[in-house]
Write a protein that holds these residues in place. Structure first.
Motif, PDB file in Angstrom:
ATOM      1  N   LYS A 111      -1.934 -27.932 -37.487  1.00  0.00           N
ATOM      2  CA  LYS A 111      -1.419 -26.882 -38.300  1.00  0.00           C
ATOM      3  C   LYS A 111      -1.208 -25.454 -37.673  1.00  0.00           C
ATOM      4  N   GLU A 112      -2.345 -24.989 -36.828  1.00  0.00           N
ATOM      5  CA  GLU A 112      -2.459 -23.891 -36.050  1.00  0.00           C
ATOM      6  C   GLU A 112      -1.506 -23.968 -34.857  1.00  0.00           C
ATOM      7  N   ARG A 113      -1.372 -24.914 -34.308  1.00  0.00           N
ATOM      8  CA  ARG A 113      -0.359 -25.048 -33.090  1.00  0.00           C
ATOM      9  C   ARG A 113       1.032 -25.079 -33.850  1.00  0.00           C
ATOM     10  N   LEU A 114       1.288 -25.580 -34.873  1.00  0.00           N
ATOM     11  CA  LEU A 114       2.654 -25.672 -35.412  1.00  0.00           C
ATOM     12  C   LEU A 114       3.133 -24.062 -35.879  1.00  0.00           C
ATOM     13  N   LEU A 115       2.016 -23.487 -36.517  1.00  0.00           N
ATOM     14  CA  LEU A 115       2.119 -22.033 -36.582  1.00  0.00           C
ATOM     15  C   LEU A 115       2.415 -21.208 -35.523  1.00  0.00           C
ATOM     16  N   GLU A 117       3.759 -21.964 -32.783  1.00  0.00           N
ATOM     17  CA  GLU A 117       5.034 -22.489 -32.211  1.00  0.00           C
ATOM     18  C   GLU A 117       6.054 -21.904 -32.714  1.00  0.00           C
ATOM     19  N   VAL A 118       6.061 -21.788 -34.286  1.00  0.00           N
ATOM     20  CA  VAL A 118       6.961 -21.022 -35.033  1.00  0.00           C
ATOM     21  C   VAL A 118       6.816 -19.643 -34.755  1.00  0.00           C
ATOM     22  N   LEU A 119       5.919 -18.998 -34.645  1.00  0.00           N
ATOM     23  CA  LEU A 119       5.720 -17.731 -34.311  1.00  0.00           C
ATOM     24  C   LEU A 119       6.139 -17.236 -32.869  1.00  0.00           C
ATOM     25  N   HIS A 120       5.835 -18.138 -31.917  1.00  0.00           N
ATOM     26  CA  HIS A 120       6.649 -17.783 -30.692  1.00  0.00           C
ATOM     27  C   HIS A 120       8.070 -17.951 -30.744  1.00  0.00           C
ATOM     28  N   GLY A 121       8.586 -18.930 -31.551  1.00  0.00           N
ATOM     29  CA  GLY A 121      10.244 -19.050 -31.851  1.00  0.00           C
ATOM     30  C   GLY A 121      10.804 -17.832 -32.582  1.00  0.00           C
ATOM     31  N   LEU A 122       9.929 -17.434 -33.378  1.00  0.00           N
ATOM     32  CA  LEU A 122      10.430 -16.227 -34.018  1.00  0.00           C
ATOM     33  C   LEU A 122      10.434 -14.930 -33.283  1.00  0.00           C
ATOM     34  N   GLN A 123       9.555 -14.880 -32.620  1.00  0.00           N
ATOM     35  CA  GLN A 123       9.367 -13.705 -31.501  1.00  0.00           C
ATOM     36  C   GLN A 123      10.447 -13.590 -30.447  1.00  0.00           C
TER      37      GLN A 123
END
Length: 125
Positions: A111-115, A117-123
């Motif tokens: 879950k942490e890894r997915l979040l 990756e989502v954060l890096h994608g948004l950045q």
């Protein structure tokens, strides 16, 4: 519809059989196993001879699950309530005619890894 037994049929609804008749009054699987909607069901064996407690709906499930199917799909294709399908699946599991592959619980790390990756994608946007 006319003829013998026509009082049990409805042109739009098809055969009228109450859910409790299919499950013999049970609301939970006899095995105590809970089947999630995404549990994958596969046929493991065919009943030999006249297996007691195995009805036409059970055979429909066995035929359908030669190709693995999730519980929700079985209920939808049989047009039966989910609670009824769970009871029928419990019967089949009790007789070792099916296998049930339950989803693995998601770990905290994934879950942490997915979040992350989502954060890096948004950045990156």
């Amino acid at each position: 519809m006319t003829g013998p037994g026509s009082e049990w049929l409805d042109d739009e609804a098809g055969p009228i059989v109450r859910s409790y008749a299919l499950t013999r009054g049970r609301a939970r699987p006899a095995t105590g196993d809970a089947f999630d909607m995404i549990t994958i069901i596969s046929t493991a064996a065919r009943p030999r001879g006249g297996a007691p407690g195995i009805g036409p709906e059970h055979f429909d499930i066995l035929e359908m699950c030669v190709q693995p199917q999730p519980v929700a799909e079985i209920a939808a294709r049989l047009r039966l309530p989910l609670v009824v399908v769970r009871v029928l699946l419990g019967d089949l599991l009790h007789h070792r005619l099916i296998t049930a592959t339950r989803p693995r619980p998601e770990s905290t790390l994934s879950k942490e890894r997915l979040l992350r990756e989502v954060l890096h994608g948004l950045q990156a946007l």
